[in-house]
Design an enzyme around this catalytic site. Structure first.
Site, short mmCIF file in Angstrom:
data_model
loop_
_atom_site.label_atom_id
_atom_site.label_comp_id
_atom_site.label_asym_id
_atom_site.label_seq_id
_atom_site.Cartn_x
_atom_site.Cartn_y
_atom_site.Cartn_z
N PRO A 2 6.20 -3.70 -0.27
CA PRO A 2 6.85 -2.88 0.82
C PRO A 2 6.27 -3.41 2.23
O PRO A 2 5.27 -3.29 2.13
CB PRO A 2 7.39 -1.42 0.67
CG PRO A 2 6.77 -1.33 -0.65
CD PRO A 2 5.66 -2.14 -1.26
N GLU A 3 6.95 -3.57 3.49
CA GLU A 3 6.86 -3.53 4.66
C GLU A 3 8.38 -2.56 5.45
O GLU A 3 8.70 -1.75 4.41
CB GLU A 3 6.68 -5.00 5.09
CG GLU A 3 6.08 -6.04 4.40
CD GLU A 3 6.06 -7.49 5.00
OE1 GLU A 3 6.86 -8.00 6.24
OE2 GLU A 3 5.35 -8.86 3.97
#
Ligand SMILES: [Zn+2]
Length: 274
Positions: A2-3
């Protein structure tokens, strides 16, 4: 992994599920999650705490509690929060939190790289120092500030974009997308970018992150929102995960190389050579 857009989507889901709720049970089952702190001790300390707000700093989630402390959570590779009406056993379940409205927050993590730290809220700023740089969507991240951080750097710009101290929250997906948008070769030494290209890249980073949030993140592997729904950013990728497919700008097949040990996608047709 996840960014920023995925973590921001999780933050919004957690805010809806947790704000104003009291934690009535906390069963943290994996010592790696809270290490070096004891998971049972952390679980005990969370009991009776009321969640005031859920924030985000870079890729970190911050769950602010009414006792002056903040639970800082990083999802790393495969961490995932799921808000449910009934708790059920499932693979890779690492923590189960009961809430005073009778709902449950589950945390699962297949690869087990996720972390949870319980910090005094007053100590947060010190915790971020040296870990996370400017927040790209806050307005505090300027072209001039970005230029200053790149000055004299010989590392490839792709690697520098992944450095959380230069700009917070950008990972492999959004770095490749932003570089394509700004027509910058990922191997270009950061210090060689002139003012025009730095400004273009700055604006491209902001644009792709905002687009990612609007799409509720990219679900290319395990990522889901707190409500269990996948994001749709993967349908809007211009280069990431599109090796061999035509560039949307010029039709040249997208190529994949390795930069800073990460698969890196770019278009050799319309990207200026480094
Ligand atoms: Zn192209």
């Amino acid at each position: 992994m996840p960014e920023l857009p995925e973590v921001e989507t999780v933050r919004r889901g957690l805010e809806r599920a947790l704000a104003g709720r009291e934690i009535v049970s906390a069963d943290i089952r994996d010592g790696r999650l809270t290490a070096p702190a004891d998971p049972a001790a952390i679980g005990h300390e969370l009991l009776g705490a009321v969640v005031l707000e859920v924030g985000r700093r870079g890729k970190y989630l911050t769950i602010g509690l009414d006792d002056g402390r903040t639970l800082v959570s990083h999802l790393r590779m495969t961490g995932w929060y799921h808000h449910v009406a009934t708790p059920e056993e499932r693979a890779h379940l690492r923590a189960v939190f009961g809430l005073d409205d009778g709902t449950w927050l589950l945390y699962s993590d297949q690869r087990r790289f996720g972390t949870m730290r319980l910090l005094r809220s007053d100590d947060l700023e010190a915790y971020w120092r040296g870990r996370v740089g400017p927040e790209p969507l806050s307005g505090g991240w300027t072209v001039a500030g970005f230029r200053e951080k790149l000055r004299g750097r010989t590392a490839p710009i792709k690697a520098l974009l992944l450095d959380q101290r230069i700009v917070a929250g950008v990972g492999n997906i959004y770095a490749d997308e932003a570089l394509w948008e700004a027509r910058i070769h990922p191997l270009t030494p950061g210090g060689r970018l002139g003012p025009a290209r730095v400004a273009r890249l700055h604006d491209a980073v902001v644009a792709v992150l905002e687009r990612g949030i609007e799409a509720q993140g990219a679900s290319i592997d395990t990522y889901r929102g707190v409500d269990g729904q996948p994001g749709s950013m993967q349908e809007r990728f211009n280069v990431f995960d599109r090796t061999g497919e035509p560039c949307p700008r010029c039709g040249t097949p997208i190529v994949k190389v390795r930069v800073a040990q990460r698969g890196t996608h770019y278009c050799p047709g319309c990207t200026r050579p480094r």
